[in-house]
Design an enzyme around this catalytic site. Structure first.
Site, PDB file in Angstrom:
ATOM      1  N   ARG A 142       2.788   8.417  15.945  1.00 46.35           N
ATOM      2  CA  ARG A 142       3.883   7.451  15.987  1.00 46.35           C
ATOM      3  C   ARG A 142       5.162   8.086  15.429  1.00 46.35           C
ATOM      4  O   ARG A 142       5.175   8.607  14.335  1.00 46.35           O
ATOM      5  CB  ARG A 142       3.501   6.183  15.204  1.00 46.35           C
ATOM      6  CG  ARG A 142       2.420   5.384  15.909  1.00 46.35           C
ATOM      7  CD  ARG A 142       1.994   4.177  15.109  1.00 46.35           C
ATOM      8  NE  ARG A 142       1.108   4.530  14.013  1.00 46.35           N
ATOM      9  CZ  ARG A 142       0.463   3.633  13.257  1.00 46.35           C
ATOM     10  NH1 ARG A 142       0.612   2.345  13.475  1.00 46.35           N
ATOM     11  NH2 ARG A 142      -0.331   4.019  12.284  1.00 46.35           N
ATOM     12  N   ALA A 167      12.519  21.290   3.559  1.00 47.65           N
ATOM     13  CA  ALA A 167      13.425  21.146   4.706  1.00 47.65           C
ATOM     14  C   ALA A 167      12.637  21.421   5.978  1.00 47.65           C
ATOM     15  O   ALA A 167      11.684  22.189   5.972  1.00 47.65           O
ATOM     16  CB  ALA A 167      14.574  22.126   4.579  1.00 47.65           C
ATOM     17  N   CYS A 209       5.613   5.110   9.118  1.00 47.63           N
ATOM     18  CA  CYS A 209       6.168   4.363   7.973  1.00 47.63           C
ATOM     19  C   CYS A 209       7.633   4.639   7.709  1.00 47.63           C
ATOM     20  O   CYS A 209       8.461   3.728   7.852  1.00 47.63           O
ATOM     21  CB  CYS A 209       5.346   4.662   6.723  1.00 47.63           C
ATOM     22  SG  CYS A 209       3.694   3.959   6.819  1.00 47.63           S
ATOM     23  N   GLU A 237       0.848  -1.194   0.000  1.00 46.89           N
ATOM     24  CA  GLU A 237       0.000   0.000   0.000  1.00 46.89           C
ATOM     25  C   GLU A 237       0.887   1.249   0.000  1.00 46.89           C
ATOM     26  O   GLU A 237       1.862   1.320   0.732  1.00 46.89           O
ATOM     27  CB  GLU A 237      -0.906  -0.018   1.241  1.00 46.89           C
ATOM     28  CG  GLU A 237      -1.846   1.148   1.325  1.00 46.89           C
ATOM     29  CD  GLU A 237      -2.663   1.327   0.039  1.00 46.89           C
ATOM     30  OE1 GLU A 237      -3.441   0.427  -0.305  1.00 46.89           O
ATOM     31  OE2 GLU A 237      -2.506   2.375  -0.620  1.00 46.89           O
TER      32      GLU A 237
HETATM   33  P1  NAD Z   1      -2.443   0.448  12.502  1.00 51.60           P
HETATM   34  O1  NAD Z   1      -1.612   0.209  13.680  1.00 51.60           O
HETATM   35  O2  NAD Z   1      -3.148   1.768  12.333  1.00 51.60           O
HETATM   36  O3  NAD Z   1      -3.560  -0.680  12.388  1.00 51.60           O
HETATM   37  C1  NAD Z   1      -3.301  -2.036  12.547  1.00 51.60           C
HETATM   38  C2  NAD Z   1      -4.556  -2.721  13.060  1.00 51.60           C
HETATM   39  O4  NAD Z   1      -4.364  -4.133  13.030  1.00 51.60           O
HETATM   40  C3  NAD Z   1      -4.892  -2.386  14.512  1.00 51.60           C
HETATM   41  O5  NAD Z   1      -6.222  -1.896  14.583  1.00 51.60           O
HETATM   42  C4  NAD Z   1      -4.728  -3.716  15.262  1.00 51.60           C
HETATM   43  O6  NAD Z   1      -5.638  -3.861  16.335  1.00 51.60           O
HETATM   44  C5  NAD Z   1      -5.000  -4.710  14.158  1.00 51.60           C
HETATM   45  N1  NAD Z   1      -4.473  -6.054  14.396  1.00 51.60           N
HETATM   46  C6  NAD Z   1      -3.265  -6.408  14.896  1.00 51.60           C
HETATM   47  N2  NAD Z   1      -3.140  -7.744  14.919  1.00 51.60           N
HETATM   48  C7  NAD Z   1      -4.294  -8.256  14.420  1.00 51.60           C
HETATM   49  C8  NAD Z   1      -4.757  -9.577  14.174  1.00 51.60           C
HETATM   50  N3  NAD Z   1      -4.006 -10.631  14.435  1.00 51.60           N
HETATM   51  N4  NAD Z   1      -6.001  -9.740  13.659  1.00 51.60           N
HETATM   52  C9  NAD Z   1      -6.786  -8.674  13.391  1.00 51.60           C
HETATM   53  N5  NAD Z   1      -6.390  -7.396  13.589  1.00 51.60           N
HETATM   54  C10 NAD Z   1      -5.146  -7.186  14.095  1.00 51.60           C
HETATM   55  O7  NAD Z   1      -1.505   0.176  11.236  1.00 51.60           O
HETATM   56  P2  NAD Z   1      -1.469   0.955   9.831  1.00 51.60           P
HETATM   57  O8  NAD Z   1      -0.870   2.303   9.995  1.00 51.60           O
HETATM   58  O9  NAD Z   1      -2.795   0.825   9.164  1.00 51.60           O
HETATM   59  O10 NAD Z   1      -0.405   0.068   9.054  1.00 51.60           O
HETATM   60  C11 NAD Z   1      -0.696  -1.256   8.656  1.00 51.60           C
HETATM   61  C12 NAD Z   1       0.384  -1.705   7.701  1.00 51.60           C
HETATM   62  O11 NAD Z   1       0.344  -0.922   6.495  1.00 51.60           O
HETATM   63  C13 NAD Z   1       1.804  -1.561   8.248  1.00 51.60           C
HETATM   64  O12 NAD Z   1       2.594  -2.619   7.776  1.00 51.60           O
HETATM   65  C14 NAD Z   1       2.276  -0.251   7.633  1.00 51.60           C
HETATM   66  O13 NAD Z   1       3.674  -0.187   7.483  1.00 51.60           O
HETATM   67  C15 NAD Z   1       1.603  -0.298   6.271  1.00 51.60           C
HETATM   68  N6  NAD Z   1       1.343   1.017   5.678  1.00 51.60           N
HETATM   69  C16 NAD Z   1       0.899   2.034   6.481  1.00 51.60           C
HETATM   70  C17 NAD Z   1       0.631   3.271   5.900  1.00 51.60           C
HETATM   71  C18 NAD Z   1       0.166   4.416   6.756  1.00 51.60           C
HETATM   72  O14 NAD Z   1       0.171   5.538   6.261  1.00 51.60           O
HETATM   73  N7  NAD Z   1      -0.240   4.196   8.000  1.00 51.60           N
HETATM   74  C19 NAD Z   1       0.805   3.461   4.514  1.00 51.60           C
HETATM   75  C20 NAD Z   1       1.226   2.386   3.746  1.00 51.60           C
HETATM   76  C21 NAD Z   1       1.510   1.160   4.336  1.00 51.60           C
END
Ligand code: NAD
Length: 433
Positions: free
Chosen positions: A328, A253, A261, A152
């Site tokens: 974060r 800057a 991320c 993503e």
């Molecule tokens: P987040 O922490 O906001 O959400 C993760 C969710 O997963 C939480 O609600 C948590 O309760 C849930 N979870 C954890 N273990 C679980 C399980 N076993 N079963 C069901 N639910 C479970 O995370 P995020 O920011 O959405 O990021 C998710 C992934 O996407 C990461 O790998 C991140 O690097 C990637 N990503 C994030 C972004 C961003 O802007 N936040 C953009 C691109 C990619």
């Protein structure tokens, strides 16, 4: 109608679920956090993301989007399951895969019919194979499944627009048919779709984030040199950005990158390289330059107010960037901790992140608006470039402060104008200004 299950209702999962529902699929969004699911069922969003509440509400109302904590319910009659759980940094910078592992085990235990597992979490190269191995190992009886990596690229703050109008869709799988099926799901987005192998798809995500982080550290290094040599980084960036080999983006800057991320992904990529005996020199420099930005901010404030003891510093913004409540790895966390450690008092205001920030920074006095945050301060730091800070009544701010000093950590103000109002103004990389 296609049936999808999205695991994780965080920034990526909830946006993915709501957007696919809006594109006409039936989507069940699943999370192990009961509070988040209960909240969503009552219409309460677990995160702040512009436009998300309306999108969720519309699709729940249309019967295309629902929420559960049960894998049995989530995987019932599902064709595709998307993994969108967190992959935070472990102690040595590696990606902590515990949530991905646990999601894969739960999928294995509840798989009821042939399934395509689409991984959207940012995971180390090789994780797709690992997920397949976990599912294979934990299945009670063998049911066919395929793993497709679909990293993503959305940005918090503009996540819905980014999801609906992506620059590209990257799909990686050992099974071309499975990747083609996931490609079909994305056709309404009218974006270029690249199909490659699992490991290459996983690497594209890390390489992209590392490149963008490098651009940020690069411009911050140039800002440091501008300061020493009397040039203005804002104009340098404009001049560079006209060159279409460079482009104007990610050349601001400031206080460096933060958030959930870039910091963890650059660390994880460097960790992967080191594990294989490579020396990721450039990535190390990117990380080091970025950490220095936070120290630089504290040093500049110290130069402006002297000893912090008994001084009050106001923070305009707390989130790592505008239009999100994500705290974060926000620069504000380190900077506030350093100021408090040096016996300063800290006041702060952020339009949406204070709810999350209060528990992380209990000693910071959270204020109802920017004017309140500035009241009695010896200096203000612009931490986040929220639009509302660009249009503040600076004369009012000046009159409320104990001493009118601004460290503009995001270069949002015109130095001349602010100085004319009677402020001591310090920006980033603005040598003669
Ligand atoms: P987040 O922490 O906001 O959400 C993760 C969710 O997963 C939480 O609600 C948590 O309760 C849930 N979870 C954890 N273990 C679980 C399980 N076993 N079963 C069901 N639910 C479970 O995370 P995020 O920011 O959405 O990021 C998710 C992934 O996407 C990461 O790998 C991140 O690097 C990637 N990503 C994030 C972004 C961003 O802007 N936040 C953009 C691109 C990619």
């Amino acid at each position: 109608m296609k049936q999808l299950c999205v695991i994780g209702v965080g920034y990526v999962g909830l946006v993915t679920a709501a957007c696919f529902a809006d594109l006409g699929s039936r989507v069940i969004a699943l999370d192990i956090d009961k509070n988040k699911i209960d909240g969503l069922r009552r219409g309460v969003m677990p995160i702040y993301e512009p436009g998300l509440e309306e999108l969720v509400e519309r699709n729940v109302h249309a019967g295309r989007l629902s929420f559960t904590t049960s894998y049995a319910e989530g995987l019932k009659e599902t064709d595709y399951v998307f993994i969108a759980v967190g992959t935070p940094s472990g102690d040595s910078g590696e990606a902590d895969l515990r949530y991905v592992e646990s999601a894969a085990q739960s999928i294995a235990q509840h798989i009821q019919s042939p399934l395509i597992i689409v991984n959207k979490s940012t995971v180390p190269v090789g994780t797709g194979d690992y997920v397949a191995e976990i599912v294979q190992r934990h299945q009670p009886s063998p049911i066919p499944f395929f793993v497709v990596s679909c990293p993503e690229f959305l940005r918090e703050g503009s996540a819905i627009g980014d999801f609906m109008n992506p620059h590209r869709i990257v799909l990686g799988s050992l099974d071309h048919d499975a990747a083609e099926k996931v490609a079909q799901l994305h056709l309404p987005l009218r974006a270029p779709i690249m199909i490659t192998d699992l490991r290459t798809a996983e690497m594209i995500k890390y390489a992209s984030n590392a490149f963008l982080s490098t651009k940020i550290s690069f411009i911050n290094e140039i800002a440091n040199i501008c300061e020493a040599l009397g040039a203005d980084i804002k104009e340098v960036a404009v001049g560079m950005g006209y060159d279409n080999r460079i482009g104007p983006h990610f050349l601001e800057a400031g206080l460096g990158y933060g958030g959930s991320c870039f910091p963890k992904d650059v660390l994880a990529l460097a960790h992967m390289a080191k594990e294989k005996g490579r020396h990721p020199q450039l990535l190390q420099a990117v990380i080091e330059i970025n950490s220095d930005r936070r120290r630089m901010a504290v040093n500049k404030l110290r130069e402006m107010v002297g000893d912090f003891k008994g001084k009050t510093i106001g923070m305009l913004g707390l989130a790592f960037k505008p239009n999100t409540d994500d705290m974060r790895d926000a620069p504000s966390l380190n900077i506030a901790h350093e100021l408090l450690k040096a016996s300063a008092k800290v006041r702060a205001y952020d339009p949406v992140a204070m709810g999350v920030a209060t528990s992380l920074l209990p000693e910071v006095n959270m204020c109802p608006d920017a004017y309140s945050a500035a009241t009695g301060c010896d200096a203000l730091i612009v931490m986040t470039e929220w639009n509302e800070f660009k249009a503040l009544d600076l004369e009012r701010i000046r009159d409320l402060m104990h001493s009118p000093k601004i460290f503009d950590g995001r270069n949002i103000y015109d130095p001349e104008k602010v100085r004319t109002l009677g402020f001591q103004y310090v920006g980033v990389g603005r040598g003669y200004k």
